[in-house]
Design an enzyme around this catalytic site. Structure first.
Site, PDB file in Angstrom:
ATOM      1  N   ARG A  87       0.210   4.640   1.029  1.00 29.01           N
ATOM      2  CA  ARG A  87       0.701   4.889   2.389  1.00 29.01           C
ATOM      3  C   ARG A  87       0.446   6.339   2.770  1.00 29.01           C
ATOM      4  O   ARG A  87       0.492   7.223   1.929  1.00 29.01           O
ATOM      5  CB  ARG A  87       2.188   4.586   2.494  1.00 29.01           C
ATOM      6  CG  ARG A  87       2.496   3.120   2.283  1.00 29.01           C
ATOM      7  CD  ARG A  87       3.893   2.770   2.699  1.00 29.01           C
ATOM      8  NE  ARG A  87       4.149   1.366   2.427  1.00 29.01           N
ATOM      9  CZ  ARG A  87       3.890   0.387   3.271  1.00 29.01           C
ATOM     10  NH1 ARG A  87       3.383   0.651   4.460  1.00 29.01           N
ATOM     11  NH2 ARG A  87       4.147  -0.862   2.953  1.00 29.01           N
ATOM     12  N   HIS A 105      -8.123  10.239  -5.717  1.00 27.65           N
ATOM     13  CA  HIS A 105      -8.936   9.341  -4.888  1.00 27.65           C
ATOM     14  C   HIS A 105     -10.180   8.922  -5.669  1.00 27.65           C
ATOM     15  O   HIS A 105     -10.821   9.768  -6.304  1.00 27.65           O
ATOM     16  CB  HIS A 105      -9.345  10.061  -3.591  1.00 27.65           C
ATOM     17  CG  HIS A 105     -10.168   9.206  -2.693  1.00 27.65           C
ATOM     18  ND1 HIS A 105      -9.641   8.159  -1.970  1.00 27.65           N
ATOM     19  CD2 HIS A 105     -11.499   9.225  -2.417  1.00 27.65           C
ATOM     20  CE1 HIS A 105     -10.604   7.579  -1.275  1.00 27.65           C
ATOM     21  NE2 HIS A 105     -11.741   8.198  -1.533  1.00 27.65           N
ATOM     22  N   ASP A 137      -2.952  16.643   2.889  1.00 25.08           N
ATOM     23  CA  ASP A 137      -2.641  17.208   4.197  1.00 25.08           C
ATOM     24  C   ASP A 137      -2.389  16.043   5.150  1.00 25.08           C
ATOM     25  O   ASP A 137      -2.210  14.907   4.697  1.00 25.08           O
ATOM     26  CB  ASP A 137      -3.754  18.152   4.687  1.00 25.08           C
ATOM     27  CG  ASP A 137      -5.082  17.445   4.911  1.00 25.08           C
ATOM     28  OD1 ASP A 137      -5.144  16.194   4.861  1.00 25.08           O
ATOM     29  OD2 ASP A 137      -6.080  18.155   5.150  1.00 25.08           O
TER      30      ASP A 137
END
Length: 197
Positions: A87, A105, A137
Site C-alpha cells: 500500500r 523493490h 517518498d
C-alpha cells in the site's frame, strides 16, 4: 519496525539477522494491513509484537492513514521497513518518520516502478534486472536509492522464475542494508541517501 502484507519472507530474513547482537538492529514490531498475512505468524513465533490495521476497519482512507501512523508510532521505531507492504503511504505518515521509511523493490529503480516490476522488466526485454532498497517518498518507488543488487535475466525466464531469483537477492540486500543503516545511520539529502555519512 516492519510493515508487511504477505507471507513474510523478507521479514523472516530480518528476524533471523536480528538475533545476532552484532547486527545492530531489532524488529520491535510488525504491522500488517491484512489479518491473514503470514508475516503475522512469523512475528508471533519470534515473540515480536504485531498488530493488524486493515483498511476495511476504518471509515475511509484518511482514517486508515491515521490509524496506521498511530499504530507504528506506538513502537517508537528508529526506522520503518516495508517488507512486502503493498500500500502507498500517506504524506502524513511519511512526515511522522521523515527519511526513516525504507522499502525494497524487485527491479533496478528508477526503471520499472510499481506493483509489476518483474513482469515489466521481462516484457521490456532487459538482460539485467535486480532489486533496490530505497527511502520512501510520496511517489511510487521514486525515493532516494540506498542500495541495489543486479540479477541477470536468463534465457527461458518467466515472471515466476525471475522473481524467485530476485527475491533471494532482495532478502540479502535488505538485511545487509538495514543492518548498516541501523549501525551507521542514514543521511538523506535531496536524491542522495548515504549510509554512515
Amino acid at each position: 519496525m516492519v510493515l508487511a502484507s504477505g507471507g513474510g519472507s523478507n521479514l523472516a530474513a530480518l528476524l533471523a539477522a536480528h538475533d545476532d547482537p552484532s547486527y545492530g538492529a531489532r524488529v520491535v514490531g510488525v504491522v500488517s494491513d491484512k489479518p491473514g498475512a503470514g508475516a503475522l505468524e512469523l512475528a508471533r513465533q519470534a515473540g515480536v509484537p504485531s498488530v493488524v490495521v486493515a483498511p476495511g476497519d476504518f471509515e475511509d482512507r484518511a482514517a486508515w492513514n491515521l490509524g496506521l501512523t498511530d499504530a507504528v508510532a506506538v513502537f517508537q521505531p528508529a526506522y520503518v521497513v516495508l517488507a512486502g507492504f503493498m500500500r502507498l503511504l500517506a504524506p502524513t505518515f511519511l512526515e511522522q518518520f521523515p527519511g526513516r521509511v525504507v522499502n525494497t523493490h524487485p527491479a533496478l529503480l528508477p526503471s520499472f516502478p510499481g506493483a509489476h516490476g518483474v513482469r515489466d522488466a521481462l516484457a521490456y526485454g532487459v538482460k539485467v534486472t535486480g532489486c533496490t532498497v530505497h527511502v520512501v517518498d510520496d511517489g511510487v518507488d521514486t525515493g532516494p536509492i540506498i542500495a541495489q543488487a543486479a540479477v541477470p535475466v536468463l534465457d527461458g525466464d518467466d515472471e515466476a522464475s525471475l522473481h524467485e531469483r530476485i527475491k533471494v537477492a532482495e532478502r540479502s540486500l535488505l538485511v545487509e542494508t538495514v543492518g548498516r543503516v541501523a549501525r551507521e545511520g542514514l543521511l538523506v539529502e535531496g536524491r542522495q541517501a548515504v549510509i554512515g555519512a
